[in-house]
Design an enzyme around this catalytic site. Structure first.
Site, PDB file in Angstrom:
ATOM      1  N   HIS A  93       0.833  -1.206   0.000  1.00 21.83           N
ATOM      2  CA  HIS A  93       0.000   0.000   0.000  1.00 21.83           C
ATOM      3  C   HIS A  93       0.868   1.257   0.000  1.00 21.83           C
ATOM      4  O   HIS A  93       0.568   2.252  -0.677  1.00 21.83           O
ATOM      5  CB  HIS A  93      -0.898   0.037   1.248  1.00 21.83           C
ATOM      6  CG  HIS A  93      -1.945  -1.014   1.286  1.00 21.83           C
ATOM      7  ND1 HIS A  93      -1.959  -2.013   2.224  1.00 21.83           N
ATOM      8  CD2 HIS A  93      -3.045  -1.222   0.502  1.00 21.83           C
ATOM      9  CE1 HIS A  93      -3.011  -2.796   2.027  1.00 21.83           C
ATOM     10  NE2 HIS A  93      -3.680  -2.336   0.991  1.00 21.83           N
ATOM     11  N   SER A 107       0.098  -8.760   1.331  1.00 20.06           N
ATOM     12  CA  SER A 107      -1.362  -8.727   1.373  1.00 20.06           C
ATOM     13  C   SER A 107      -1.807  -8.577   2.814  1.00 20.06           C
ATOM     14  O   SER A 107      -1.196  -9.154   3.729  1.00 20.06           O
ATOM     15  CB  SER A 107      -1.953 -10.018   0.790  1.00 20.06           C
ATOM     16  OG  SER A 107      -3.344 -10.098   1.026  1.00 20.06           O
ATOM     17  N   ARG A 120      -4.241  -9.974   4.028  1.00 18.97           N
ATOM     18  CA  ARG A 120      -4.729 -11.277   4.482  1.00 18.97           C
ATOM     19  C   ARG A 120      -3.611 -12.224   4.911  1.00 18.97           C
ATOM     20  O   ARG A 120      -3.889 -13.288   5.455  1.00 18.97           O
ATOM     21  CB  ARG A 120      -5.570 -11.929   3.385  1.00 18.97           C
ATOM     22  CG  ARG A 120      -6.950 -11.296   3.222  1.00 18.97           C
ATOM     23  CD  ARG A 120      -7.835 -12.135   2.310  1.00 18.97           C
ATOM     24  NE  ARG A 120      -9.226 -11.719   2.372  1.00 18.97           N
ATOM     25  CZ  ARG A 120      -9.791 -10.833   1.564  1.00 18.97           C
ATOM     26  NH1 ARG A 120      -9.055 -10.247   0.644  1.00 18.97           N
ATOM     27  NH2 ARG A 120     -11.063 -10.518   1.684  1.00 18.97           N
TER      28      ARG A 120
END
Length: 291
Positions: free
Chosen positions: A37, A185, A187
């Protein structure tokens, strides 16, 4: 950095910058940020006068048996990271801010959105396209930044922007990876220690695909079978999607020829689904092997 939770508040904050002719970059996220990000933020910061990041865990893109309730959230941590990254405005609405009434309007790409990941997550990409369209309408950015890890999502958003003549440039940013090659990620935090070790097979499967192409495998079904078998050699890995596609259209291909091909992976470890992909240029792969 200023954090804003309402649509009216964000529009008011951006109005002066827009009147001054400043360019606006948008980084849409669901939060629980990682270095991938922050690479989107870095690109946005380098290419725009004003940077807006959004954090919104969008219920429209989660199926009834998916992880909406347990999706990781840590707004204070994310705010600190974004401020350090040079973001000007964080848009962090609640569900009632984004959807004050049940949504009657849906943005859907039924063909692209039902392929690949969409084949095992029905309705997911309609939820993505709808919330991204709403964010574009709210922020009215000049550029919006998305990671290439979610390649199908990126191509769907590009097609949506083209079809609807939305005045925004969609910028794809290369995947950022951890030390063992696993794509970053949010997750990944769901993985147990054993699953995390096992997950390293996913990027290795991309290397295996490249090796198979370099060795002369040109039949898509044979290449998909070889990669599936490679993934299945790891007992904790359950490959759900292994697909060769055209990188632009996501259409199935008839053979691996001279043009680049996209390999998409969707692999489950326990209850966690991991995505990865690579664009393979067969001609350059063979050249590298000969050299």
């Amino acid at each position: 950095m200023k954090t804003i939770s309402t649509i009216a508040g964000l529009r008011a904050a951006l109005a002066e910058h827009r009147r001054g002719g400043k360019s606006i970059g948008l980084v849409p996220t669901m939060g629980y940020l990682h270095v991938g990000h922050m690479e989107l933020v870095r690109r946005a910061r380098s290419e725009n006068d004003v940077v807006v990041a959004s954090i919104f865990v969008n219920p429209l893109q989660f199926g009834p048996n998916e992880d909406l309730a347990k999706y990781p959230r840590d707004l204070a941590r994310d705010e600190k990271m974004l401020a350090e990254g040079g973001v000007d405005f964080l848009f962090a609405p609640g569900v009632s801010d984004m959807y004050p009434h049940p949504m009657e309007t849906v943005v859907d790409l039924p063909k692209l959105g039902s392929e690949l990941e969409g084949s095992v997550r029905p309705g997911h990409f309609a939820g993505v396209a709808t919330v991204v369209t709403k964010l574009f309408n709210i922020v009215q950015p000049d550029r919006a930044y998305f990671g290439e890890k979610d390649f199908q999502q990126l191509q769907i958003i590009r097609r949506m922007v083209e079809d609807l003549a939305q005045p925004v440039s969609v910028v794809g940013v290369p995947t950022v990876r951890e030390a063992d090659g696993l794509a970053c990620s949010s997750r990944n935090v769901y993985l147990t220690a054993d699953e995390r070790r096992a997950a390293a097979i996913v990027p290795k499967a991309l290397d295996e695909a490249q090796r198979l192409v370099a060795s002369g495998v040109t039949e898509p079904a044979a290449l998909e079978k070889g990669v599936t078998e490679f993934l299945s050699s790891e007992p904790l890995a359950r490959p759900e999607v292994v697909a060769l596609r055209d990188p632009e259209t996501l259409e199935p291909i008839s053979e691996v020829g001279e043009k680049p091909v996209l390999l998409l992976l969707f692999v489950r470890f326990g209850t966690t689904k991991l995505l990865d992909n690579r664009v393979i240029a067969p001609k350059s792969v063979r050249f590298a092997k000969v050299a």
